[in-house]
Write a protein that holds these residues in place. Structure first.
Motif, PDB file in Angstrom:
ATOM      1  N   GLY A 164       0.825  -1.197   0.000  1.00 29.88           N
ATOM      2  CA  GLY A 164       0.000   0.000   0.000  1.00 29.88           C
ATOM      3  C   GLY A 164       0.863   1.252   0.000  1.00 29.88           C
ATOM      4  O   GLY A 164       2.007   1.239   0.447  1.00 29.88           O
ATOM      5  N   ILE A 165       0.316   2.336  -0.523  1.00 27.16           N
ATOM      6  CA  ILE A 165       1.050   3.602  -0.626  1.00 27.16           C
ATOM      7  C   ILE A 165       0.461   4.630   0.329  1.00 27.16           C
ATOM      8  O   ILE A 165      -0.757   4.841   0.361  1.00 27.16           O
ATOM      9  N   ARG A 166       1.341   5.256   1.103  1.00 22.40           N
ATOM     10  CA  ARG A 166       0.985   6.414   1.928  1.00 22.40           C
ATOM     11  C   ARG A 166       1.936   7.547   1.574  1.00 22.40           C
ATOM     12  O   ARG A 166       3.122   7.333   1.368  1.00 22.40           O
ATOM     13  N   THR A 167       1.428   8.760   1.477  1.00 25.32           N
ATOM     14  CA  THR A 167       2.255   9.908   1.138  1.00 25.32           C
ATOM     15  C   THR A 167       2.088  10.999   2.189  1.00 25.32           C
ATOM     16  O   THR A 167       1.110  11.015   2.944  1.00 25.32           O
ATOM     17  N   ASP A 168       3.028  11.921   2.206  1.00 25.57           N
ATOM     18  CA  ASP A 168       2.958  13.025   3.165  1.00 25.57           C
ATOM     19  C   ASP A 168       1.732  13.900   2.916  1.00 25.57           C
ATOM     20  O   ASP A 168       1.037  14.310   3.848  1.00 25.57           O
ATOM     21  N   PHE A 169       1.480  14.196   1.652  1.00 22.95           N
ATOM     22  CA  PHE A 169       0.367  15.062   1.264  1.00 22.95           C
ATOM     23  C   PHE A 169      -0.360  14.456   0.064  1.00 22.95           C
ATOM     24  O   PHE A 169       0.189  13.629  -0.657  1.00 22.95           O
ATOM     25  N   ALA A 170      -1.597  14.892  -0.145  1.00 18.89           N
ATOM     26  CA  ALA A 170      -2.351  14.548  -1.352  1.00 18.89           C
ATOM     27  C   ALA A 170      -3.010  15.819  -1.871  1.00 18.89           C
ATOM     28  O   ALA A 170      -3.511  16.633  -1.086  1.00 18.89           O
ATOM     29  N   LEU A 171      -2.998  15.975  -3.189  1.00 16.75           N
ATOM     30  CA  LEU A 171      -3.648  17.107  -3.849  1.00 16.75           C
ATOM     31  C   LEU A 171      -4.722  16.560  -4.780  1.00 16.75           C
ATOM     32  O   LEU A 171      -4.425  15.722  -5.640  1.00 16.75           O
ATOM     33  N   VAL A 172      -5.963  17.012  -4.603  1.00 15.28           N
ATOM     34  CA  VAL A 172      -7.059  16.502  -5.426  1.00 15.28           C
ATOM     35  C   VAL A 172      -7.973  17.645  -5.853  1.00 15.28           C
ATOM     36  O   VAL A 172      -7.930  18.741  -5.280  1.00 15.28           O
ATOM     37  N   ARG A 173      -8.815  17.354  -6.854  1.00 14.16           N
ATOM     38  CA  ARG A 173      -9.802  18.335  -7.332  1.00 14.16           C
ATOM     39  C   ARG A 173     -11.172  17.682  -7.349  1.00 14.16           C
ATOM     40  O   ARG A 173     -11.336  16.562  -7.840  1.00 14.16           O
ATOM     41  N   ALA A 174     -12.159  18.401  -6.822  1.00 18.86           N
ATOM     42  CA  ALA A 174     -13.532  17.893  -6.781  1.00 18.86           C
ATOM     43  C   ALA A 174     -14.482  18.909  -7.400  1.00 18.86           C
ATOM     44  O   ALA A 174     -14.216  20.114  -7.415  1.00 18.86           O
ATOM     45  N   ALA A 175     -15.605  18.412  -7.915  1.00 21.81           N
ATOM     46  CA  ALA A 175     -16.622  19.297  -8.483  1.00 21.81           C
ATOM     47  C   ALA A 175     -17.349  20.060  -7.384  1.00 21.81           C
ATOM     48  O   ALA A 175     -17.708  21.225  -7.552  1.00 21.81           O
ATOM     49  N   LYS A 176     -17.547  19.402  -6.250  1.00 20.86           N
ATOM     50  CA  LYS A 176     -18.278  20.023  -5.150  1.00 20.86           C
ATOM     51  C   LYS A 176     -17.712  19.536  -3.827  1.00 20.86           C
ATOM     52  O   LYS A 176     -17.289  18.382  -3.703  1.00 20.86           O
ATOM     53  N   GLY A 177     -17.695  20.408  -2.859  1.00 22.82           N
ATOM     54  CA  GLY A 177     -17.256  20.020  -1.533  1.00 22.82           C
ATOM     55  C   GLY A 177     -17.889  20.919  -0.489  1.00 22.82           C
ATOM     56  O   GLY A 177     -18.248  22.068  -0.789  1.00 22.82           O
ATOM     57  N   ASP A 178     -18.041  20.398   0.731  1.00 16.80           N
ATOM     58  CA  ASP A 178     -18.559  21.248   1.805  1.00 16.80           C
ATOM     59  C   ASP A 178     -17.446  21.591   2.780  1.00 16.80           C
ATOM     60  O   ASP A 178     -16.306  21.152   2.642  1.00 16.80           O
TER      61      ASP A 178
END
Length: 251
Positions: A164-178
């Motif tokens: 499995g992979i774990r990283t320090d940070f993740a960058l993502v893009r979503a259409a909608k978020g609260d």
């Protein structure tokens, strides 16, 4: 808990030199370009990136790649990114190429707390046997090659062990978020984004539309806010800036 951060620059302000990043997107679809640009403006380098590909044309991770900020990539596709291929063959960066489905499951497993799993993908190839060039020496020779992996037989079928992979940070893009970090992805942007978000110890999401908690139906949530630590609301102009990698028209 309100996880909204005022700017992308503030959201990535603590990403250090040499950090590992899981980055969502596939080609140009669902790429967190605003966060990547903010990271570029910070000037950090030595980054180890886990992503399906490393940007396309002059967008996404290609911005960091062209600036020499990336030292290692774990992914499944070089594609038409000529600068990516050049740096790899010149020995300027290390590349771990793995099957696309295996990459997806390694990210998901890391986020789910599963240290390793067995898969038939890659058995009988250099993926399992080792010897894939991770880094060239700049003159055509292999400086670093992939190691052999454990292979086991289950009911007459061989499977290779993947971690499995774990990283320090993740960058993502979503259409909608609260404001709590619950995310919804639009169509094909729901590719590697949820998986990358799960794998990051600190996950930062840029969202095209920010809504209040409760406005997203629970059944409509693609990624629960437990996986997201920071949310950046895009401007209408940023949200509408979506490039096309291969423009085609019909007769």
């Amino acid at each position: 808990m309100d996880k909204v951060v005022a700017t992308a620059a503030e959201a990535v302000a603590d990403v250090p030199e040499g950090a590992s990043l899981a980055v969502g997107g596939f080609g140009l679809s669902g790429v967190p370009g605003v966060l990547i640009e903010a990271l570029y403006q910070r000037g950090v380098g030595g980054l180890a990136v886990v992503s399906n590909n490393c940007g396309a044309m002059d967008t996404g991770l290609a911005v960091l790649l062209a600036a020499g900020r990336i030292t290692r990539v774990t992914g499944s596709y070089i594609g038409g990114n000529k600068e990516f291929a050049r740096q790899y063959l010149a020995g300027e960066l290390e590349l771990e190429l793995i099957p696309q489905g295996t990459l997806a499951e390694r990210l998901r497993a890391g986020g789910a707390g599963i240290p390793a799993f067995y898969t038939p993908a890659g058995v009988g190839t250099q993926v399992a046997d080792g010897g894939l060039p991770w880094r060239y020496d700049g003159s055509g020779g292999v400086a670093v090659a992939s190691p052999a992996k454990e292979v086991r037989d289950f009911d007459g079928t061989e499977y290779v062990l993947e971690h499995g992979i774990r990283t320090d940070f993740a960058l993502v893009r979503a259409a909608k978020g609260d404001r709590h970090g619950n995310l919804v992805f639009n169509k094909s942007t729901r590719n590697f984004n949820p998986l990358a978000a799960m794998a990051g110890k600190v996950t930062i999401a840029e969202v095209e539309e920010l809504v209040e908690p409760g406005e997203i139906e629970p059944d409509a949530v693609h990624l629960p806010g437990i996986f997201v630590q920071r949310v950046v609301a895009l401007t209408p102009e940023q949200a509408a800036d979506k490039k096309i990698e291969q423009r085609t028209v019909s007769s």
